[in-house]
Every structure is written in C-alpha cells, then in structure tokens.
Design a protein around this motif. Sequence first.
Motif, PDB file in Angstrom:
ATOM      1  N   SER A   1       0.814  -1.215   0.000  1.00 46.19           N
ATOM      2  CA  SER A   1       0.000   0.000   0.000  1.00 46.19           C
ATOM      3  C   SER A   1       0.846   1.263   0.000  1.00 46.19           C
ATOM      4  O   SER A   1       0.290   2.375  -0.033  1.00 46.19           O
TER       5      SER A   1
ATOM      6  N   ALA B   1      -1.501   3.473  -2.414  1.00 50.74           N
ATOM      7  CA  ALA B   1      -2.011   4.843  -2.303  1.00 50.74           C
ATOM      8  C   ALA B   1      -1.900   5.373  -0.875  1.00 50.74           C
ATOM      9  O   ALA B   1      -2.547   6.348  -0.523  1.00 50.74           O
TER      10      ALA B   1
ATOM     11  N   ARG C   1      -4.259   1.745   1.589  1.00 48.13           N
ATOM     12  CA  ARG C   1      -5.095   1.650   0.384  1.00 48.13           C
ATOM     13  C   ARG C   1      -4.285   1.163  -0.816  1.00 48.13           C
ATOM     14  O   ARG C   1      -3.125   1.526  -0.998  1.00 48.13           O
TER      15      ARG C   1
ATOM     16  N   PHE D   1      -4.869   0.242  -5.221  1.00 44.11           N
ATOM     17  CA  PHE D   1      -5.770   0.382  -6.354  1.00 44.11           C
ATOM     18  C   PHE D   1      -5.161  -0.251  -7.605  1.00 44.11           C
ATOM     19  O   PHE D   1      -3.941  -0.246  -7.790  1.00 44.11           O
TER      20      PHE D   1
ATOM     21  N   ILE E   1     -11.184  -7.452  -4.227  1.00 45.29           N
ATOM     22  CA  ILE E   1     -11.749  -6.224  -4.775  1.00 45.29           C
ATOM     23  C   ILE E   1     -12.938  -5.812  -3.912  1.00 45.29           C
ATOM     24  O   ILE E   1     -13.874  -6.583  -3.718  1.00 45.29           O
TER      25      ILE E   1
ATOM     26  N   ARG F   1     -14.989   1.717  -9.322  1.00 45.05           N
ATOM     27  CA  ARG F   1     -15.547   3.041  -9.611  1.00 45.05           C
ATOM     28  C   ARG F   1     -15.007   3.559 -10.946  1.00 45.05           C
ATOM     29  O   ARG F   1     -13.860   3.261 -11.308  1.00 45.05           O
TER      30      ARG F   1
ATOM     31  N   ARG G   1     -11.435   2.367 -11.819  1.00 46.72           N
ATOM     32  CA  ARG G   1     -10.466   2.411 -10.719  1.00 46.72           C
ATOM     33  C   ARG G   1     -10.917   1.378  -9.692  1.00 46.72           C
ATOM     34  O   ARG G   1     -12.010   1.493  -9.129  1.00 46.72           O
TER      35      ARG G   1
ATOM     36  N   GLU H   1     -10.509  -0.767  -6.208  1.00 48.62           N
ATOM     37  CA  GLU H   1      -9.900  -0.750  -4.874  1.00 48.62           C
ATOM     38  C   GLU H   1      -9.738  -2.180  -4.362  1.00 48.62           C
ATOM     39  O   GLU H   1     -10.663  -2.995  -4.451  1.00 48.62           O
TER      40      GLU H   1
ATOM     41  N   ARG I   1      -8.343  -4.661  -1.058  1.00 47.24           N
ATOM     42  CA  ARG I   1      -8.093  -4.610   0.378  1.00 47.24           C
ATOM     43  C   ARG I   1      -7.950  -6.032   0.939  1.00 47.24           C
ATOM     44  O   ARG I   1      -8.746  -6.907   0.595  1.00 47.24           O
TER      45      ARG I   1
END
Length: 304
Positions: A191, A221, A225, A227, A265, A269, A280, A282, A284
């Motif tokens: 991250s 990010a 985070r 991406f 995922i 978005r 995009r 995300e 986690r």
Amino acid sequence: MRRRPRRISKASVFALLLLAAFVAIWIPARWTQPLTRLMQLFAPAQQVVRTAAGGADSALDEWANRPVAGREYQELARRANALENRLMSLTQQVRQLEQANRELAALRDSTFGQRGRLIPARVVRADAASFRDGLVLDRGQTSGVAHGQAVVSARLDPGQAEDGGALLGSEFLIGEVIQTAPYTATVRLLSDPESRMPVSIGRLGAGQWTISSEEFFLSGAAHGRMFILDVPHRYSESRQIRVGDAVVCVEGQFGLPASLMIGRIVAIRPDAKQPHLLDRIEVRPPFSSTSLTRAYIVDLTHAR
C-alpha cells in the motif's frame, strides 16, 4: 368356527361422539359439577407439563440463537481465509505443473521445502515516515534477511500447516524488504505509494480457482489503500471483474514458487478522467496493516 370381532368404522365413532355432545348440552348443570371437580385434580399435572414444555422451547430458542463470541468468529474467519488462499495457491501450482510438464525429479526439486524457508519475525513498529506505508521487523542480516525478499502475513502458526509450503500458500503477500540491519529489517508494504507490481485476478467457483491470464498493475495509495488503475470498463461491464474477486501476485514475483493472495476487490468506480472508458478498482486484504504483530520473511536462498 370363531367369529371375528366386528370393527366399528370411523364414521360410526364420529356419529356417536356428535350424539354424545348433543345430549350433553341438555344435561342439567348440577349433574356435571362433580365431573368439573374431578377434572380439577388434573390441573396441577397440566401446569407442570405446560411449564416444562415452555422451558424446553426457551432452552432450544436460546441455544439456536446463541451468539458466536467475537474471538471465536475471528478465528473461524482466519481459518476460512487460510483455506481459501491455500486452494488458490494449489490451483496455481497445478496449472504450472501441467503447463511445464516437468519430470518427477524436477517437480520434486521445485517444491518450496527444498528451495527456501520462512523466517518468523515480530513487528517492532510502523515506518517512522508518515508518507510511507512500512513496517520494521525484529529480524535482520544475522537471521538471513536480505533486500528484495517477500514478506507475508503470519496469521497462522507453523503447527497449523503441513509444511512451510502449505503455510506460505495460506498467507497474504504484504510487501518486500527494502532495507536491512544486523538485527532489523524495513518492509515496504504494497500500500506504499512507491509500490507498483503486476497482479492477476481470480475467482473461486464450483470448488476451484479460475485465474485470469491478463495482468494488471496494483499501485499503493498510502494509509493501507491499494488500487488497480486504468482498467478498461468492459471488464466490469461484462462482469469479468467484479467486487469480491481475488487479487494475486503473478507467477515468479519476488521469486516466489507460487502466486500468493494479496486481497479482494472491494469497490469498482469509474475513473475520474475517463469515466466511460476506464475503472479504478480498490483492493483490500481482510486485515489492517496496523493490526499486524507478526510476519514471515520468505528466504529463497536457504537450501535444505
């Protein structure tokens, strides 16, 4: 010759009961009061039975609605994640073996147990720099830790897996070693804004993992985070990629003997600049990097 007893039909019994009920309506009340007092003798027994039945129902409802303790739920969730990750890792290994079609001896030599080891380490602290996502571990050069080694989570104990390869395949890839000292090592998490690596996307269905042959790039990010950027919108539109899919590192990343799980995922978005063309995504893991207290460093230079 003996005569068989004559059976009374259900219709006859029903008719007799109706007749008795009709007669009972016209019986004077003074004749039925002794029967009422007689029935009162059974009231205590009826109350005991009713109370017992109610208690049994309450006990069954309480057992059925018994809440699972938070710690027990977390342990079950960890085990489920580990088993799912292990299945994905084994699927990838089988695919590699089928494609390569190696001889038995070569297959044996390629197993993790003969190529490397896991170095257990404790998290000393987070990286001091607020703009970086990193950890400092309590193992360094004296333990065989070197720059560029992969670092995975340590949610399972060694005794909960058959061997080092099974343990490795059950964990999550969290970063790589970027700096070493005699007794410590600094890890850059995936991250971190400086982290960028190729990944694949997989899905568990019908009891087996399906891994996409296409590669994407996972970028950090900061603040935990991650991406996947610039993903063509057609993938999400056709549901080739969807929320809940697994993100894994590509084969050979950090020299690892198999692909490892990174996370899932959690959101897709539209890209702010080209919302109709790109997405995009995300990603986690099922835990926060700040909650990690242990980790395994993957040492592939150690031969058995």
